[in-house]
Design a protein around this motif. Sequence first.
Motif, mmCIF file in Angstrom:
data_model
loop_
_atom_site.group_PDB
_atom_site.id
_atom_site.type_symbol
_atom_site.label_atom_id
_atom_site.label_comp_id
_atom_site.label_asym_id
_atom_site.label_seq_id
_atom_site.Cartn_x
_atom_site.Cartn_y
_atom_site.Cartn_z
ATOM 1 N N ALA A 111 0.796 -1.128 0.003
ATOM 2 C CA ALA A 111 0.030 -0.227 0.226
ATOM 3 C C ALA A 111 0.765 1.162 0.062
ATOM 4 O O ALA A 111 1.818 1.449 0.745
ATOM 5 C CB ALA A 111 -0.892 0.011 1.194
ATOM 6 N N PRO A 112 0.538 2.210 -0.734
ATOM 7 C CA PRO A 112 1.425 3.363 -0.845
ATOM 8 C C PRO A 112 1.168 4.099 0.566
ATOM 9 O O PRO A 112 0.191 4.246 1.234
ATOM 10 C CB PRO A 112 0.614 4.498 -2.160
ATOM 11 N N TYR A 113 2.313 4.646 0.954
ATOM 12 C CA TYR A 113 2.446 5.636 2.145
ATOM 13 C C TYR A 113 2.935 7.002 1.742
ATOM 14 O O TYR A 113 3.846 7.270 1.113
ATOM 15 C CB TYR A 113 3.489 4.979 3.273
ATOM 16 N N MET A 114 2.127 7.980 2.489
ATOM 17 C CA MET A 114 2.741 9.401 2.182
ATOM 18 C C MET A 114 2.604 9.916 3.869
ATOM 19 O O MET A 114 1.752 9.774 4.441
ATOM 20 C CB MET A 114 1.634 9.952 1.522
ATOM 21 N N GLY A 115 3.679 10.888 4.007
ATOM 22 C CA GLY A 115 3.793 11.384 5.182
ATOM 23 C C GLY A 115 4.188 12.909 4.799
ATOM 24 O O GLY A 115 4.961 13.103 3.911
ATOM 25 N N SER A 116 3.765 13.808 5.971
ATOM 26 C CA SER A 116 4.431 14.967 5.648
ATOM 27 C C SER A 116 4.839 15.515 7.285
ATOM 28 O O SER A 116 3.942 15.356 8.075
ATOM 29 C CB SER A 116 3.199 16.027 5.250
ATOM 30 N N SER A 117 6.162 16.120 7.298
ATOM 31 C CA SER A 117 6.595 16.406 8.652
ATOM 32 C C SER A 117 6.519 15.347 9.488
ATOM 33 O O SER A 117 7.158 14.319 9.386
ATOM 34 C CB SER A 117 5.679 17.853 8.958
ATOM 35 N N ALA A 118 5.589 15.620 10.672
ATOM 36 C CA ALA A 118 5.751 14.511 11.685
ATOM 37 C C ALA A 118 5.329 12.911 10.718
ATOM 38 O O ALA A 118 5.827 12.141 11.543
ATOM 39 C CB ALA A 118 4.632 14.752 12.584
ATOM 40 N N GLY A 119 4.379 12.971 10.053
ATOM 41 C CA GLY A 119 4.377 11.650 9.267
ATOM 42 C C GLY A 119 5.405 11.213 8.566
ATOM 43 O O GLY A 119 5.596 9.933 8.329
ATOM 44 N N THR A 120 6.202 11.991 8.197
ATOM 45 C CA THR A 120 7.466 11.797 7.590
ATOM 46 C C THR A 120 8.523 11.306 8.599
ATOM 47 O O THR A 120 9.094 10.123 8.372
ATOM 48 C CB THR A 120 8.403 12.896 6.889
ATOM 49 N N ASN A 121 8.455 11.943 9.765
ATOM 50 C CA ASN A 121 9.300 11.307 11.097
ATOM 51 C C ASN A 121 8.951 9.926 11.342
ATOM 52 O O ASN A 121 9.801 9.146 11.713
ATOM 53 C CB ASN A 121 9.082 12.205 12.132
ATOM 54 N N MET A 122 7.744 9.523 11.254
ATOM 55 C CA MET A 122 7.082 8.287 11.459
ATOM 56 C C MET A 122 7.509 7.133 10.711
ATOM 57 O O MET A 122 7.723 6.006 11.168
ATOM 58 C CB MET A 122 5.478 8.132 11.470
ATOM 59 N N ALA A 123 8.231 7.466 9.473
ATOM 60 C CA ALA A 123 8.621 6.660 8.521
ATOM 61 C C ALA A 123 10.126 6.169 8.902
ATOM 62 O O ALA A 123 10.612 5.209 8.405
ATOM 63 C CB ALA A 123 8.685 7.097 7.047
ATOM 64 N N CYS A 124 10.491 6.891 9.769
ATOM 65 C CA CYS A 124 11.983 6.732 10.276
ATOM 66 C C CYS A 124 12.059 5.455 11.438
ATOM 67 O O CYS A 124 10.981 5.101 11.723
ATOM 68 C CB CYS A 124 12.609 7.875 10.691
#
Length: 242
Positions: A111-124
């Motif tokens: 499934a595609p995942y998209m994050g912005s700012s805090a959501g990008t932090n969550m991918a780490c």
Amino acid sequence: MKLLLLSNSTAPGHGYLEHAREVIAEHLRGVEELLFVPYALADHDGYTAKVTAFMEPLGIRVRGVHTGEPGQLATEAEAVFVGGGNSFRLLKSLQTRGLLEAIRARVTAGAPYMGSSAGTNMACPTLRTTNDMPIVAPLSFESLGLIPFQINPHYLDPSPDTSHMGETREERLTQFLEENDVPVLGLREGTWLRREGERLELGGVAAGARLFTYGAGPVEHVPGADLSQLLAAPARFDIGDA
């Protein structure tokens, strides 16, 4: 694995997500319904409505994960978007609702995942390179681990004209690397990362990004740069305690 990791959701002179409209449309091509995770802000309904207003012209329905049983919705999601806000509040919400495991499994399955700012932090792998104030205490710093390196969204370059006497972003990330052998990509405003399988590419504005690694100076990267080597980077945390 298919990821789109934005440094920011709003850019000067643009509406919400408008600066990345084309790359978002491409990333979510073929998706009919997007599961939105609004937990980084307190107003879940209002936040979901904001995302809905952006996605509607793209022909994508939006459902807030808070409107049903979160784990079940994540397990069945066609695509997932984790929005920005406070990273500590977001991570605690994901942990207490069992969403770390559910989202990780769904995205790993395709499934595609998209994050912005805090959501990008969550991918780490961890929360450790966020800029946010710890307004709540998560159960741990462990996040989704969709990539094996750290990101610092909203990266700001040192300014010789500032009257601020605290640490610069560069100094804070250098301190992180004194204790951890993990690459950190400082994503400037208007930039993003796209992962397609084992390929990782930097996109966005000309300012690009700055890569910090253990025992070396920062390296500049411009949009279009192939950063796939970061997907093979081994992560060693807490080396200062070894």
